[in-house]
Design an enzyme around this catalytic site. Structure first.
Site, mmCIF file in Angstrom:
data_model
loop_
_atom_site.group_PDB
_atom_site.id
_atom_site.type_symbol
_atom_site.label_atom_id
_atom_site.label_comp_id
_atom_site.label_asym_id
_atom_site.label_seq_id
_atom_site.Cartn_x
_atom_site.Cartn_y
_atom_site.Cartn_z
ATOM 1 N N CYS A 1 0.843 -1.193 0.000
ATOM 2 C CA CYS A 1 0.000 0.000 0.000
ATOM 3 C C CYS A 1 0.875 1.239 0.000
ATOM 4 O O CYS A 1 2.103 1.167 0.102
ATOM 5 C CB CYS A 1 -0.943 0.004 1.204
ATOM 6 S SG CYS A 1 -0.089 0.174 2.783
ATOM 7 N N CYS B 1 3.289 1.715 2.888
ATOM 8 C CA CYS B 1 4.573 1.020 2.753
ATOM 9 C C CYS B 1 5.557 1.871 1.959
ATOM 10 O O CYS B 1 6.744 1.971 2.302
ATOM 11 C CB CYS B 1 4.367 -0.326 2.051
ATOM 12 S SG CYS B 1 3.269 -1.465 2.913
ATOM 13 N N ASP C 1 1.983 9.899 -33.434
ATOM 14 C CA ASP C 1 2.904 9.288 -34.379
ATOM 15 C C ASP C 1 2.207 9.205 -35.736
ATOM 16 O O ASP C 1 0.975 9.292 -35.813
ATOM 17 C CB ASP C 1 3.296 7.895 -33.878
ATOM 18 C CG ASP C 1 4.203 7.170 -34.847
ATOM 19 O OD1 ASP C 1 5.170 7.788 -35.320
ATOM 20 O OD2 ASP C 1 3.930 5.994 -35.148
#
Length: 786
Positions: free
Chosen positions: A28, A31, A459
């Site tokens: 999470c 952390c 592109d």
């Protein structure tokens, strides 16, 4: 003694280094915040941790070693390791050198274990939830059946949460796992007490809903539905989140697959194949037709056409011969080549593109940092409130069961189920609906970043164009052979060549004249001149298909056809029959028929289109003029496209990139939002946030609209989830919400979030007003033939 400053190099301790660590065990945002804080406490160290990739990018002085960084992360309760070193060119290939399969097998085993845990948890939890929440279905001794079913869920199903919570406790950390573990343990522990000691195990006991705690009725209440519902909802939410993030490394894996694994090198006895890792600068190697060029080098012998579409994204073949550079990863479309290696390993163009993608994916947005900071405060705050509530009620002389009930209610009601489901469920519904519309959305980060997008970098080849070489125009001389007859003769001669231009001409002839089995007729005196063209005798005529030379000697209207083809950026091919010029073929990459409407829809959404292509300036400007795009960047290499994205970002623009080639992968990953065409390369798709599967450029506008709608849904879900906690946590704290009702409220909040997300399944793209193309020469369809 401290040395005195003097001339010479700066002390080593002042040198800044950057180290990338692979961090395991993070679940999470809390952390992430803990790892960043632990590393940041080291002198001169700054760290950025990415939860999606599991990587930490650390800037540190030379005095702080990589081992110190690893030890610091491990001291925080997580695992850390340095990336695998590059293989030794002189080392023999072996299981260790091959690398990867064991890691891949371990990841697959972990994913299967998570699926089994979720499935078993769901099968055991559903009966408990139904019986606990529907009093009319509570038969005699129902509570004991629920206890038997809930015990494996509370112990085994929630084991990952318990393990991570204990590991965090040993290191003084609190995360979402801590809340989940405590909520499950408290609910199941109290229910166990209630069954064995609190009177809830009496046969015939039923448990009705109650808005207020009823601790004084003499019977302790059961909260088994919370004990099973919490791990079930969180496991399901994290499973969906993991699936959304699983493609993070797809771009790097696709780039790695482009590299050749072994190569043929000439020897005194002939040739032998060796691992590419053993090639050194100056070594010579062979490239046969259909093989990839093993590494960047220079052609020594042989002539051919190289297909660079997987590297540059452009369909135009590149003629190579002695002295011409050959790019590693390109496919040899023609004859045998002998190449001298000029760069190996990390110095190749393919390796540089890989590093650009890797570096871009390691970064983190400001929104992610804000979420990390909020999560770091949320969990300790909830724990503090729960303990404070318990102490307050006990100190105030309240009944112990009422005090415990209020404390458990705070833990259960604050469990982040709705918060965890807010994004994954909206994403799941949106991706399902998007798949029906030919739009694949990777993860919530793409939708979050789209909020401020104002520029779209497009592109050309494979995005605005079909990505395939084809005949775009055929112009026959006045009073000469019929155009169909000239095309047939040209195709007869070209069928003996493997050149991409030849394949385009033969394919066009078969398409225009399906009945022409005569294309299989043999051609006599066939001759191919690299870089010039082919000639031969077909059907009694000497036919030459070559590049045009002096235009003054060509009959009308052939010179004009050559100039027109070159102005459009196409390749002009002259067909000469029996020494007389008969026709000019324009071969190029045709625009998609819906490209103008698609770009116009982007403008209607308030987005500014920018064209960036590796093709020539003339081609780029012709396409831009047709689409009314004013900002053009031609002949852009992969690093140029990435630099363009950085420049636009520095100018304050929020950039989305649409592409399909490997050369677009770095720009796709660097952009605020990457959109890849489904017909493009795996590297581009892996680096993008959104992939368009259907061959319809208007899917770009639909993708933008879907992403905006999904982002709005996610924000509504998150608003509800946070608002729910702001209301229910105080109610639980003052004793007005028991854990039973807290669990019901938690379930209801999750159902509301899921229900709101499911509305996306019925979403329909709003039809845009049909736009007429401008009149005049610029309105001419590049795919038309004359």
């Amino acid at each position: 003694m401290t040395p005195q400053p003097g001339p010479g190099p700066a002390p080593e301790r002042t040198a800044e280094r950057t180290t990338t660590l692979t961090v395991g065990g993070m679940t999470c945002a809390a952390c992430v915040g803990r790892v960043e804080r632990k590393l940041g406490r080291l002198d001169g160290v700054a760290a950025s941790v990415n939860l999606a990739t599991g990587r930490a990018t650390v800037s540190h002085p030379a005095a702080v070693s990589a081992a110190d960084l690893v030890a610091t992360v491990e001291a925080a309760g997580f695992t850390a390791e340095l990336p695998a070193p590059a293989p030794d060119p002189d080392a023999d290939e072996g299981p260790a050198a091959a690398g990867g399969p064991d890691d891949g097998d371990a990841a697959d085993d972990a994913a299967r274990a998570e699926r089994r845990r979720l499935l078993v948890t769901a099968l055991l939890s559903l009966p408990v939830l139904v019986l606990s929440m529907v009093p009319g279905w509570q038969f005699r001794n129902w509570q004991w059946l629920c206890f038997v079913l809930a015990a494996p869920v509370a112990v085994w199903g929630a084991a990952p949460f318990h393990a991570r919570a204990l590991r965090g406790l040993r290191h003084g950390a609190a995360t979402m796992d801590t809340l989940v573990s405590l909520g499950v343990a408290a609910s199941f522990g109290w229910s166990t007490y209630a069954l064995f000691l609190g009177g809830a195990g009496t046969p015939g006991m039923t448990m009705p809903f109650s808005l207020l705690p009823t601790a004084g009725d003499g019977v302790a209440h059961l909260y088994l539905e919370a004990a099973v519902g919490v791990p079930l909802f969180v496991l399901a939410g994290r499973r969906m989140e993991a699936r959304a993030r699983r493609g993070t490394g797809a771009a790097l894996r696709a780039l790695a697959e482009l590299a050749a694994k072994d190569v043929a090198v000439p020897t005194a006895d002939g040739e032998k194949r060796i691992p590419v890792s053993r090639l050194r600068v100056g070594d010579r190697f062979l490239v046969r037709p259909g093989e990839r060029v093993a590494t960047d080098g220079t052609v020594v012998e042989g002539s051919s056409a190289l297909d660079l579409s997987l590297i540059t994204g452009e369909s135009r073949p590149v003629e190579v011969g002695p002295g011409v550079a050959a790019v590693g990863g390109a496919v040899n479309s023609g004859g045998l080549l002998e190449v001298r290696a000029e760069a190996v390993g990390a110095d190749t163009q393919l390796a540089r593109i890989t590093r650009l993608v890797e570096d871009a994916q390691t970064g983190k947005t400001r929104v992610q940092r804000l979420a990390d900071a909020v999560a770091a405060v949320f969990v300790p705050a909830v724990l503090t409130v729960s303990v404070s509530v318990l102490g307050f009620w006990l100190g105030a002389g309240a009944d112990p069961q009422a005090a415990v009930t209020a404390a458990v209610a705070v833990l259960v009601v604050a469990c982040p189920c709705a918060l965890g489901l807010a994004t994954p469920t909206a994403l799941l519904a949106a991706t399902g609906r998007g798949a029906q519309l030919g739009i694949l959305v990777r993860g919530p980060e793409a939708l979050e970043r789209l909020r401020h997008i104002d520029t779209v970098v497009l592109d050309k080849t494979g995005t605005l164009t079909t990505g395939r070489m084809s005949v775009t125009a055929l112009t026959a001389r006045s009073g000469g052979l019929d155009a169909g007859a000239v095309l047939r003769l040209a195709a007869l001669v070209e069928q003996g060549s493997e050149h991409p231009l030849a394949r385009a001409i033969t394919a066009h002839a078969r398409e225009r004249h399906p009945e022409s089995e005569q294309l299989s007729l043999s051609v006599r005196d066939f001759k191919a001149t690299p870089g010039h063209g082919v000639e031969g005798t077909a059907d009694g005529h000497h036919v030459a298909v070559t590049r045009p030379g002096d235009l003054d000697g060509l009959p009308a209207p052939l010179p004009e056809a050559v100039r027109s083809a070159e102005a459009d950026g196409h390749t002009a091919v002259l067909v000469t029959v029996d020494g007389t010029p008969q026709a000019v073929l324009a071969v190029g990459d045709a625009l998609r028929p819906d490209s103008y409407r698609a770009v116009d829809h982007l403008r209607r959404l308030g987005l500014r289109p920018v064209l960036a292509t590796g093709d020539r300036t003339a081609t780029a400007r012709a396409v831009a003029a047709h689409l009314a795009i004013t900002e053009v960047h031609a002949e852009a290499r992969p690093e140029d496209k990435a630099a363009l994205v950085r420049t636009l970002t520095e100018q304050g623009r929020r950039v989305a990139v649409v592409g399909d080639g490997v050369n677009d992968a770095a720009a796709l990953a660097l952009a605020d939002l990457g959109i890849a065409m489904g017909s493009g390369t795996d590297a581009a798709i892996g680096a993008a946030d959104v992939t368009l599967v259907r061959e319809d450029l208007q899917a770009i506008a639909d993708a933008v609209r879907l992403a905006r709608r999904t982002l709005g849904t996610i924000r509504t879900n998150l608003g509800w989830a946070f608002g729910y906690n702001l209301v229910t946590v105080p109610l639980a704290a003052v004793g007005l919400l028991n854990p039973m009702l807290a669990a019901a409220a938690m379930s209801a909040s999750s159902l509301l979030v899921v229900g709101n997300s499911l509305r996306l399944r019925a979403w329909r793209p709003r039809g845009a007003t049909t736009t007429r193309r401008p009149h005049g020469p610029r309105a001419r369809n590049h795919g038309e033939t004359s």
